[in-house]
Enzyme design. Structure first.
Site, PDB file in Angstrom:
ATOM      1  CG  ASP A  75     -13.725 -11.018   7.181  1.00  0.00           C
ATOM      2  OD1 ASP A  75     -12.952 -11.219   8.147  1.00  0.00           O
ATOM      3  OD2 ASP A  75     -13.359 -10.470   6.122  1.00  0.00           O
ATOM      4  CE  LYS A  91      -6.257  -6.915   9.667  1.00  0.00           C
ATOM      5  NZ  LYS A  91      -7.416  -6.769   8.798  1.00  0.00           N
ATOM      6  CE1 TYR A 109      -4.362  -1.254   0.079  1.00  0.00           C
ATOM      7  CE2 TYR A 109      -3.219  -3.058   1.178  1.00  0.00           C
ATOM      8  CZ  TYR A 109      -4.334  -2.564   0.517  1.00  0.00           C
ATOM      9  OH  TYR A 109      -5.407  -3.380   0.294  1.00  0.00           O
ATOM     10  CE1 TYR A 133      -9.024  -4.914   1.649  1.00  0.00           C
ATOM     11  CE2 TYR A 133      -8.865  -5.806   3.866  1.00  0.00           C
ATOM     12  CZ  TYR A 133      -8.304  -5.566   2.633  1.00  0.00           C
ATOM     13  OH  TYR A 133      -7.025  -5.989   2.369  1.00  0.00           O
TER      14      TYR A 133
END
Ligand SMILES: *Cc1c(COP(=O)(O)O)cnc(C)c1O
Length: 433
Positions: A245, A274, A22, A149
């Site tokens: 999710d 995560k 990114y 996302y």
């Protein structure tokens, strides 16, 4: 002095050879070499502390370099580093699966390991589609939400809302039934669109995928538990699988251990990553209800889930996850409540600023939109300016477009969190118009 020289050497090697995520390398500020971290603090080569107010891209759960997790990693690395995970197993993976199942919403019983959030989502999508094929009633369509996302691999990009991120690949992404944004109005439009999709004659939905209660990268958008329950009720009624999710929302981020649990629902499939390892190592998990697993049991070997990664269920990552899970106790829940209370107070105090819009808090996550001046266009530039502004003042923040958010590790002290808000307040005072 030696540390500073080492930092300069890292920067030079990086500039010569590394491609960052990114990052538009043309004109990007050089990355900051970080040499160590502890609690909510990162330390640069000069030993200067930087408060990590975004949990290093939302992964650091308890705090950096937590001694209990560091010890579990070291011990596991010295005992069993890695072993092929087909036809073999090991204690870290088997025990972690049992410990996850014990703490997940009841009914999610079967754990498939992968590498990160995107692969946890890919696995969920593949399981959902193959589940219906294995049952001999193929369903091909997946529904996902506006502003979603779900990751950067192709399946996850397909399920994600079209954006600048996915635009170069738009032609290669598969079709998704796109449902309205869950934070738009009362959710009636979303439910109506879901009804239409579920009832489509001859082409029923295989699955609906959502980020429960909080859409992260789509702008830290908080949405209602009631709407999530309505989506669950309809998918249950009509047989479509519900994929939660929880790559971001898992492990207490939104307050309860899982956002699904907080809303009182049990999805058919949940995606975790995560914070799973406390932010120490990459690991993904896709956990399903037993009947889904059963649909893959067959004499016909074509019904096998032919998916796996080289490092599936890496023992060191699983050991980190077990240590992190053990730290999610009552004291941690109390700490999350304390963070939420500070968020409420400080975000509340910012709410009257002329450029602050839609202040919101969900558990340990706080966010607001930075509204633009009449000139327009200036907006996202000014929010982006916060990153450099905050870094100069020892705070790591990284707005998502015009959305400024704070998402700290649970170990952040009240004083550190106060400092984060002081910096945001100073920034806003300097950008009142
Ligand atoms: C970050 C994220 C992903 C992707 O996870 P990676 O580990 O970056 O691949 C998927 N879903 C959600 C909700 C996320 O926040």
């Amino acid at each position: 002095m030696a540390a500073l020289r080492a930092g300069a050497r890292v920067a030079a090697l990086d500039a010569a050879h590394v491609w960052h995520p990114y990052t538009q390398h043309l004109g990007a500020a050089p990355p900051v070499p970080i040499v160590r971290a502890e609690g909510a603090l990162l330390f640069d080569a000069a030993g200067r502390p930087i408060i990590d107010a975004i949990s290093s891209w939302w992964v650091t759960l308890h705090g950096h370099a937590h001694p209990a997790i560091a010890r579990a990693v070291a011990e596991q690395a010295a005992r069993l580093d890695q072993v092929i995970f087909t036809a073999f197993t090991h204690e870290p993976a088997a025990a972690l699966a049992a410990e996850l199942v014990a703490r997940l919403p009841e009914g999610l019983t079967r754990v498939f390991y992968s590498d990160d959030g995107s692969t946890a989502v890919e696995v969920a999508l593949k399981i959902a589609l193959q589940y219906w094929a294995n049952r001999g009633e193929p369903r091909r369509r997946i529904a996902a939400l506006t502003h979603a996302y779900h990751g950067d691999t192709f399946g996850a990009m397909s399920a994600s809302a079209p954006s600048t991120f996915t635009a170069p690949f738009a032609d290669q992404l598969f079709d998704i039934v796109r449902l309205p944004a869950p934070d738009d109005g009362d959710g009636v439009a979303l439910l109506r669109a879901l009804d239409v999709a579920l009832d489509a004659p001859g082409d029923p939905l295989a699955a609906v995928i959502v980020e429960p209660r909080l859409q992260g990268a789509g702008g830290m958008r908080v949405w209602s538990a009631g709407l999530l329950r309505d989506i669950r009720a309809r998918t249950l009624e009509r047989g479509a699988l519900l994929i939660a999710d929880e790559v971001l929302t898992g492990f207490g981020r939104t307050g309860p251990l899982f956002a699904s649990e907080g809303a009182g629902i049990v999805p058919d499939i949940i995606c975790l990553s995560k914070g799973l390892t406390g932010g120490f190592l990459p690991l993904g998990a896709t956990v399903v209800r037993e009947p889904i697993f059963d649909a893959f049991l067959s004499e016909d070997r074509r019904r096998t889930l032919f998916h796996g990664h080289s490092y599936t269920a890496n023992p060191i990552a699983c050991a980190a996850a077990r240590a992190s899970l053990a730290l999610l106790d009552a004291a941690c829940a109390a700490r999350r409540d304390a963070i939420a209370a500070i968020h409420e107070r400080r975000i509340g105090a910012l709410a009257s600023h002329p450029r602050v819009r839609r202040p919101r808090v969900l558990g340990t996550v706080a966010a607001f939109d930075l509204a633009g001046s009449d000139a327009g266009g200036y907006l996202s530039d000014s929010a982006a300016g916060l990153t450099a502004f905050a870094l100069e003042r020892g705070v790591l923040l990284r707005p998502l477009g015009d959305v400024i958010y704070v998402l700290p590790p649970y170990a952040i002290t009240d004083a550190e969190l106060g400092q984060v808000y002081d910096v945001i307040q100073t920034f806003l005072a300097a950008h009142a118009q």
